[in-house]
Scaffold this motif. Sequence first.
Motif, PDB file in Angstrom:
ATOM      1  N   ASP A 273      -0.660  -1.295 -11.954  1.00  0.00           N
ATOM      2  CA  ASP A 273      -1.864  -1.767 -12.644  1.00  0.00           C
ATOM      3  C   ASP A 273      -1.528  -2.469 -13.955  1.00  0.00           C
ATOM      4  OD1 ASP A 273      -3.807  -1.000 -10.789  1.00  0.00           O
ATOM      5  OD2 ASP A 273      -3.911   1.031 -11.574  1.00  0.00           O
ATOM      6  N   SER A 274      -0.564  -1.946 -14.694  1.00  0.00           N
ATOM      7  CA  SER A 274      -0.235  -2.558 -15.979  1.00  0.00           C
ATOM      8  C   SER A 274       0.393  -3.939 -15.793  1.00  0.00           C
ATOM      9  CB  SER A 274       0.707  -1.645 -16.779  1.00  0.00           C
ATOM     10  OG  SER A 274       1.933  -1.450 -16.099  1.00  0.00           O
ATOM     11  N   ILE A 275       1.240  -4.094 -14.777  1.00  0.00           N
ATOM     12  CA  ILE A 275       1.856  -5.394 -14.525  1.00  0.00           C
ATOM     13  C   ILE A 275       0.829  -6.381 -13.972  1.00  0.00           C
ATOM     14  CG2 ILE A 275       3.584  -6.620 -13.165  1.00  0.00           C
ATOM     15  CD1 ILE A 275       4.697  -5.036 -15.522  1.00  0.00           C
ATOM     16  N   LEU A 276      -0.056  -5.922 -13.096  1.00  0.00           N
ATOM     17  CA  LEU A 276      -1.117  -6.797 -12.600  1.00  0.00           C
ATOM     18  C   LEU A 276      -1.971  -7.319 -13.754  1.00  0.00           C
ATOM     19  CD1 LEU A 276      -2.265  -4.897  -9.379  1.00  0.00           C
ATOM     20  CD2 LEU A 276      -1.141  -7.130  -9.464  1.00  0.00           C
ATOM     21  N   LYS A 277      -2.263  -6.456 -14.708  1.00  0.00           N
ATOM     22  CA  LYS A 277      -3.049  -6.878 -15.869  1.00  0.00           C
ATOM     23  C   LYS A 277      -2.279  -7.901 -16.693  1.00  0.00           C
ATOM     24  CE  LYS A 277      -5.545  -5.064 -19.883  1.00  0.00           C
ATOM     25  NZ  LYS A 277      -5.907  -3.827 -20.646  1.00  0.00           N
ATOM     26  N   ALA A 278      -0.985  -7.667 -16.914  1.00  0.00           N
ATOM     27  CA  ALA A 278      -0.170  -8.620 -17.676  1.00  0.00           C
ATOM     28  C   ALA A 278      -0.058  -9.956 -16.949  1.00  0.00           C
ATOM     29  CB  ALA A 278       1.222  -8.035 -17.921  1.00  0.00           C
ATOM     30  N   MET A 279      -0.051  -9.911 -15.620  1.00  0.00           N
ATOM     31  CA  MET A 279       0.018 -11.136 -14.820  1.00  0.00           C
ATOM     32  C   MET A 279      -1.296 -11.924 -14.845  1.00  0.00           C
ATOM     33  SD  MET A 279       1.948  -9.905 -11.340  1.00  0.00           S
ATOM     34  CE  MET A 279       3.739  -9.805 -11.216  1.00  0.00           C
ATOM     35  N   GLY A 280      -2.385 -11.255 -15.217  1.00  0.00           N
ATOM     36  CA  GLY A 280      -3.690 -11.894 -15.162  1.00  0.00           C
ATOM     37  C   GLY A 280      -4.342 -11.778 -13.804  1.00  0.00           C
ATOM     38  N   ARG A 281      -3.888 -10.835 -12.999  1.00  0.00           N
ATOM     39  CA  ARG A 281      -4.483 -10.591 -11.681  1.00  0.00           C
ATOM     40  C   ARG A 281      -5.702  -9.691 -11.871  1.00  0.00           C
ATOM     41  NH1 ARG A 281      -2.477 -13.924  -7.937  1.00  0.00           N
ATOM     42  NH2 ARG A 281      -2.641 -12.385  -6.262  1.00  0.00           N
ATOM     43  N   LYS A 282      -6.844 -10.112 -11.390  1.00  0.00           N
ATOM     44  CA  LYS A 282      -8.107  -9.458 -11.728  1.00  0.00           C
ATOM     45  C   LYS A 282      -8.523  -8.426 -10.681  1.00  0.00           C
ATOM     46  CE  LYS A 282      -9.580 -13.574 -14.276  1.00  0.00           C
ATOM     47  NZ  LYS A 282      -8.333 -14.319 -14.044  1.00  0.00           N
ATOM     48  N   TYR A 283      -7.634  -7.513 -10.367  1.00  0.00           N
ATOM     49  CA  TYR A 283      -7.947  -6.425  -9.440  1.00  0.00           C
ATOM     50  C   TYR A 283      -6.948  -5.303  -9.692  1.00  0.00           C
ATOM     51  CZ  TYR A 283      -4.076  -8.727  -7.073  1.00  0.00           C
ATOM     52  OH  TYR A 283      -2.862  -9.304  -6.805  1.00  0.00           O
ATOM     53  N   PRO A 284      -7.321  -4.062  -9.390  1.00  0.00           N
ATOM     54  CA  PRO A 284      -6.371  -2.954  -9.512  1.00  0.00           C
ATOM     55  C   PRO A 284      -5.491  -2.860  -8.276  1.00  0.00           C
ATOM     56  CG  PRO A 284      -8.506  -2.122  -8.823  1.00  0.00           C
ATOM     57  CD  PRO A 284      -8.677  -3.604  -9.031  1.00  0.00           C
ATOM     58  N   ALA A 285      -4.369  -2.192  -8.394  1.00  0.00           N
ATOM     59  CA  ALA A 285      -3.443  -2.044  -7.271  1.00  0.00           C
ATOM     60  C   ALA A 285      -4.114  -1.356  -6.091  1.00  0.00           C
ATOM     61  CB  ALA A 285      -2.207  -1.264  -7.715  1.00  0.00           C
ATOM     62  N   GLY A 286      -5.017  -0.425  -6.362  1.00  0.00           N
ATOM     63  CA  GLY A 286      -5.701   0.287  -5.288  1.00  0.00           C
ATOM     64  C   GLY A 286      -6.514  -0.629  -4.389  1.00  0.00           C
ATOM     65  N   ARG A 287      -6.907  -1.786  -4.901  1.00  0.00           N
ATOM     66  CA  ARG A 287      -7.656  -2.740  -4.097  1.00  0.00           C
ATOM     67  C   ARG A 287      -6.861  -3.178  -2.870  1.00  0.00           C
ATOM     68  NH1 ARG A 287     -12.090  -4.588  -1.863  1.00  0.00           N
ATOM     69  NH2 ARG A 287     -12.203  -6.846  -1.677  1.00  0.00           N
ATOM     70  N   LEU A 288      -5.552  -3.271  -3.009  1.00  0.00           N
ATOM     71  CA  LEU A 288      -4.708  -3.691  -1.895  1.00  0.00           C
ATOM     72  C   LEU A 288      -4.701  -2.654  -0.780  1.00  0.00           C
ATOM     73  CD1 LEU A 288      -1.970  -5.106  -4.200  1.00  0.00           C
ATOM     74  CD2 LEU A 288      -3.251  -6.475  -2.553  1.00  0.00           C
ATOM     75  N   LYS A 289      -4.726  -1.380  -1.135  1.00  0.00           N
ATOM     76  CA  LYS A 289      -4.801  -0.330  -0.119  1.00  0.00           C
ATOM     77  C   LYS A 289      -6.148  -0.395   0.604  1.00  0.00           C
ATOM     78  CE  LYS A 289      -3.407   3.430   2.048  1.00  0.00           C
ATOM     79  NZ  LYS A 289      -4.598   3.810   2.812  1.00  0.00           N
ATOM     80  N   THR A 290      -7.216  -0.657  -0.148  1.00  0.00           N
ATOM     81  CA  THR A 290      -8.537  -0.799   0.473  1.00  0.00           C
ATOM     82  C   THR A 290      -8.552  -1.939   1.480  1.00  0.00           C
ATOM     83  OG1 THR A 290      -9.634   0.033  -1.525  1.00  0.00           O
ATOM     84  CG2 THR A 290     -10.983  -1.243   0.010  1.00  0.00           C
ATOM     85  N   ILE A 291      -7.940  -3.071   1.102  1.00  0.00           N
ATOM     86  CA  ILE A 291      -7.921  -4.238   1.988  1.00  0.00           C
ATOM     87  C   ILE A 291      -7.115  -3.952   3.251  1.00  0.00           C
ATOM     88  CG2 ILE A 291      -7.067  -6.603   2.218  1.00  0.00           C
ATOM     89  CD1 ILE A 291      -7.801  -6.986  -0.742  1.00  0.00           C
ATOM     90  N   THR A 292      -5.941  -3.361   3.107  1.00  0.00           N
ATOM     91  CA  THR A 292      -5.134  -3.082   4.300  1.00  0.00           C
ATOM     92  C   THR A 292      -5.842  -2.090   5.215  1.00  0.00           C
ATOM     93  OG1 THR A 292      -3.849  -1.411   3.083  1.00  0.00           O
ATOM     94  CG2 THR A 292      -2.937  -3.629   3.198  1.00  0.00           C
ATOM     95  N   ASP A 293      -6.586  -1.150   4.644  1.00  0.00           N
ATOM     96  CA  ASP A 293      -7.356  -0.223   5.480  1.00  0.00           C
ATOM     97  C   ASP A 293      -8.425  -0.971   6.267  1.00  0.00           C
ATOM     98  OD1 ASP A 293      -5.880   1.940   4.630  1.00  0.00           O
ATOM     99  OD2 ASP A 293      -7.348   2.637   3.157  1.00  0.00           O
ATOM    100  N   ILE A 294      -9.069  -1.945   5.619  1.00  0.00           N
ATOM    101  CA  ILE A 294     -10.093  -2.744   6.307  1.00  0.00           C
ATOM    102  C   ILE A 294      -9.459  -3.540   7.444  1.00  0.00           C
ATOM    103  CG2 ILE A 294     -11.654  -4.714   6.041  1.00  0.00           C
ATOM    104  CD1 ILE A 294     -12.171  -3.723   3.165  1.00  0.00           C
ATOM    105  N   LEU A 295      -8.304  -4.147   7.178  1.00  0.00           N
ATOM    106  CA  LEU A 295      -7.640  -4.954   8.201  1.00  0.00           C
ATOM    107  C   LEU A 295      -7.191  -4.101   9.383  1.00  0.00           C
ATOM    108  CD1 LEU A 295      -5.482  -7.280   5.906  1.00  0.00           C
ATOM    109  CD2 LEU A 295      -7.619  -7.841   7.061  1.00  0.00           C
ATOM    110  N   LYS A 296      -6.760  -2.887   9.107  1.00  0.00           N
ATOM    111  CA  LYS A 296      -6.278  -2.014  10.175  1.00  0.00           C
ATOM    112  C   LYS A 296      -7.415  -1.382  10.975  1.00  0.00           C
ATOM    113  CE  LYS A 296      -1.963  -0.764   7.844  1.00  0.00           C
ATOM    114  NZ  LYS A 296      -1.182   0.323   7.199  1.00  0.00           N
ATOM    115  N   ALA A 297      -8.635  -1.414  10.412  1.00  0.00           N
ATOM    116  CA  ALA A 297      -9.772  -0.772  11.084  1.00  0.00           C
ATOM    117  C   ALA A 297     -10.127  -1.443  12.404  1.00  0.00           C
ATOM    118  CB  ALA A 297     -10.989  -0.774  10.156  1.00  0.00           C
ATOM    119  N   SER A 298      -9.594  -2.650  12.626  1.00  0.00           N
ATOM    120  CA  SER A 298      -9.857  -3.354  13.877  1.00  0.00           C
ATOM    121  C   SER A 298      -9.241  -2.640  15.068  1.00  0.00           C
ATOM    122  CB  SER A 298      -9.298  -4.776  13.809  1.00  0.00           C
ATOM    123  OG  SER A 298      -7.878  -4.737  13.710  1.00  0.00           O
TER     124      SER A 298
END
Length: 442
Positions: A273-298
């Motif tokens: 999360d701290s590196i994502l913020k320094a990079m200017g990425r506007k989402y928390p790291a946990g968002r990526l786990k949420t997305i992969t769960d959505i993709l795998k739900a198929s």
Amino acid sequence: MRDDLSVAVYTLGCRLNQVESEAVSLAFSRAGFHVVSPDDNADIYVVNTCTVTSKSEQKARRVIRKFASENPDSLVIVTGCYAQLNGPDIEALGENILVIKQEEKSRLLELPSYAGEFDWKSGISLKKEVSFRLEAAPRIKTKFDFLPDSFCFHTRASLKVQDGCNNFCAYCRIPFARGRSESMDFRKAVDMAVNIEKNGYKELVMTGVNITAYENGGYRLRDLIREILRSTSDIRIRMSSLGPYDDFENFEFFISEERICPHFHLSVQSGSDSILKAMGRKYPAGRLKTITDILKASGRDPFISGDVITGFPGETDDDFMDSYDLIKECGFASCHVFPYSPRPETRAFRMKPRVPERVSRDRAEKLASLADQLYLEYAARQQGRMENVIIEEETVLDGTRYFAGLSSNYLKVHIAGNAPLAVGKICSVKLDVRNGAVFGVL
């Protein structure tokens, strides 16, 4: 026009560059030029450059210098993102080098139509004539005139529906090179997809800097995909890189759609999360786990991959382990890992503390090793499954002749057999996985 003129196109970087190179090659071909390999002698060399890393720029300089010095009577045209930002440095590499900035790249589509008027005696004189003609020509092209409906170098078609970026992440030069985010006209994109299918292509790759940023006339990416599915009959659709910003929850309608390839590449960059913020990425790291769960739900066991940067300024061992653990937890099947490369004009260029290159490379190697392990686990799960494979080439592996192709879930599959298989066509095979290598049984 003379019928003995030839052009060679050399492409570095992303799928977007590849699509634009295809459009340029097609324009030259339809004007009567012979499109030849960059290893052959050509009257014009077009080098389509990338600026994502310093290594990509170094490679571009080597290639440009080689073409210019070994072919003094040829014209070397350099375009793309590196050309946009470092044009004078590039032109200094040779007298027969002409730089056409990324924002002017579409003018290359008009060049073949009046190339017959030029003096082909030397690359230097040709440079002057082409430069004069390009400067005098009205600027009528746009980013979305790169619309090849047939492809010189790829068996799978691509459609550029988005370009540019508004995010201005701290490490990235792309917004400076390609400008703000723009999207292709909705109806034009659908019509192009229909035309590509009519021309016999079996797969369409949706391409852009970040296609999840697509927006035109109130239509978003999910609307465009839905309409392309409705307007076509059997062409399968593959996504290029997806940003984690969009509302993936509303993508569920097509994730399980049979004609959508179960292969998704995410722009991850970091699991801290701290590196994502320094990079200017506007989402928390946990968002990526949420997305992969959505993709795998198929339930289709999709091939999920991502880009990760190691050694970003300020990245600690704990930050790196956050990335390592996230990739493992999400069950990625592959990763493109890049040690951080300081890019001029970006905010990160002066950030401190810098991570030593040795440490950054070591972290990249550890992540790459993890990615190799995850790929083997993913490939092993495909044992015995039926898959549709697009044949891309004939090849030889361990002395045996194979037809090699790409499955819908992004596995390179080798198919042995006496019956010839047509390049560009789809065949259904049963997967046989041996030590990570994937074979197809007809």
